[in-house]
Design an enzyme around this catalytic site. Sequence first.
Site, mmCIF file in Angstrom:
data_model
loop_
_atom_site.group_PDB
_atom_site.id
_atom_site.type_symbol
_atom_site.label_atom_id
_atom_site.label_comp_id
_atom_site.label_asym_id
_atom_site.label_seq_id
_atom_site.Cartn_x
_atom_site.Cartn_y
_atom_site.Cartn_z
ATOM 1 C CD GLU A 81 -2.212 2.527 -3.490
ATOM 2 O OE1 GLU A 81 -3.293 3.042 -3.748
ATOM 3 O OE2 GLU A 81 -1.742 2.502 -2.333
ATOM 4 C CG ASP A 85 -1.905 1.022 1.333
ATOM 5 O OD1 ASP A 85 -2.823 0.988 0.505
ATOM 6 O OD2 ASP A 85 -1.818 1.906 2.221
HETATM 7 C C1 NOJ Z 1 -4.483 2.972 -0.656
HETATM 8 C C2 NOJ Z 1 -5.587 2.007 -0.382
HETATM 9 O O1 NOJ Z 1 -5.908 1.342 -1.579
HETATM 10 C C3 NOJ Z 1 -6.732 2.807 0.175
HETATM 11 O O2 NOJ Z 1 -7.898 2.047 0.292
HETATM 12 C C4 NOJ Z 1 -6.310 3.385 1.492
HETATM 13 O O3 NOJ Z 1 -7.326 4.232 1.970
HETATM 14 C C5 NOJ Z 1 -5.027 4.176 1.368
HETATM 15 N N1 NOJ Z 1 -4.033 3.524 0.577
HETATM 16 C C6 NOJ Z 1 -4.424 4.421 2.713
HETATM 17 O O4 NOJ Z 1 -3.935 3.222 3.238
#
Ligand code: NOJ
Length: 538
Positions: free
Chosen positions: A264, A209
């Site tokens: 991500e 993440d």
């Molecule tokens: C990206 C995640 O996909 C999302 O759902 C989340 O709110 C944020 N990162 C913070 O962790």
Amino acid sequence: MTTDAADGPLAWWQEAVFYQIYPRSFADSDGDGVGDLAGIRTRLADLAWLGVDALWISPFFRSPMADFGYDVSDYCDVDPLFGDLADFDALVADAHGLGMRVVIDWVPNHTSDQHPWFVDASSSRDSPRRDWYVWRDPTPDGSPPNNWVAAFDLTAPAWTFHEPTGQWYLHLFESAQPDLNWDEPAVEAAMHDTLRFWLDRGVDGFRADVVHGIGKDPALPDDPPEVAGVPHCALNDVPVTHERLRSIRTLVDGYPGERMMVGEVFLLTTEAVATYYGHDDELHLAFNFPPLFAPWLADRWRACIEDTQAALDPRDAWPTWVLSNHDNPRHRTRYDRAAARAGEDAATAAVRSGARARAAAVLLLTLRGTPFVYQGDELGLTDADVPKDRVVDPGGRDGCRAPIPWDATPDHGWPTRPGVVPWLPIAPGADVANRASEAADPGSVLHLYRRAIALRHRSPALSRGSCTLRDAPDGVLAYRRRHGDEVVDVLVNFDGADVTLEDRSLLGASLLLDSGDAGPPAAFTGVLGADRAVVLRH
Ligand code: NOJ
């Protein structure tokens, strides 16, 4: 522009079709209205039938749920809402038994403010864990330490003043999600241990993440005025992160069985994202967001493919493709909303909406790179209409997180205990758009996904071949996939009118897949129907 075919053996995650499970909304085993790990286990056979190779399961760790699990209070345990570690082990064993890999979320940028580390760090300025988070003294005028903007509420600073200890702490997301300070070696070591914990339990990898956030410029400089209002998480891009990713890569690669990490990297250009692959020594894969935000237009998709090739090919980096996830309206809904804004009337929308979703499926599953299917897209779902009094997410992302409709019964497979309702309403159309009804209908979107995945698996050209963009009439995207002697053409008509293709060489090519048809493979007539995607073999 051509990308070469892969010659050597590919890693499993290059040939895999991934399927994202958002556990709260997938399947519920205990009637509390929230999905759980045991629920996922009951549906694994359905996923194996669909043909996906790997599951990415969004967070199920202990969490106060301020961000529905992306605020972790214990990285090494399952939240009781979702079950326990034994449920997780059983899920992994079952998935592996069905030939599917399991990749889990890892949230390294921030913890929950209820995590014992933050509880400790915020207990006093002298806490031995104080430096595990990012603290700054008050400025003379009482304003936050810099102008960084948090995600979700773009008027909110990425800082919260902590009255008891008189300092600000940094949070790129909610104030309940304080950012970890990876400059502190003990943080890096502790987070490495969380990776080992799950690798030892047999996970095949991680979806990391906002992983580009684990390095911050130590001077914490203001973001420039030209990006005012852009959350800092979309701008944070500093060299030290790459060093940290190399250590993580060494750790993950140190395990047998080709474990992997898909990151991500929420940056705004594919070029910036590409740097996070390093030189095959950082992320194995990175999500590429411009295509996720691209409108349903042939020239925009062509540009996305060109940009991806230009950024990734020189690094030998393997692309990923995502149309939807738990953070954005589903692609079908996005395309519908854009069409409505452009004046599409309801009668036209009723025809085109489903056709667009079907053509998009063929696009996603025939591009060069690893596709990620978001749960429910294989049913052609739209977002749920969530009334204001049922909105629960701080970022307003509720619509795409609606529970998966499993059947045509009144509760659509979400029977709940008395007085309990599923945590979000189910998307419209679930009497027809549900798993059981679509499984029984060979013409359904679900069967189209299944056929497209099967075709990808049996076609080396599609799973590993080169990709060349081709000339095509306005509104049509055309690319050729080739591996050895196998040549496959993909044509996607983004327009609502039939197009007659001038390219005579395509006439009579065998039709391997047609987004608009469930029928037996036929020969291509040279006319590409409205909102239609076809896959042809020469
Ligand atoms: C990206 C995640 O996909 C999302 O759902 C989340 O709110 C944020 N990162 C913070 O962790």
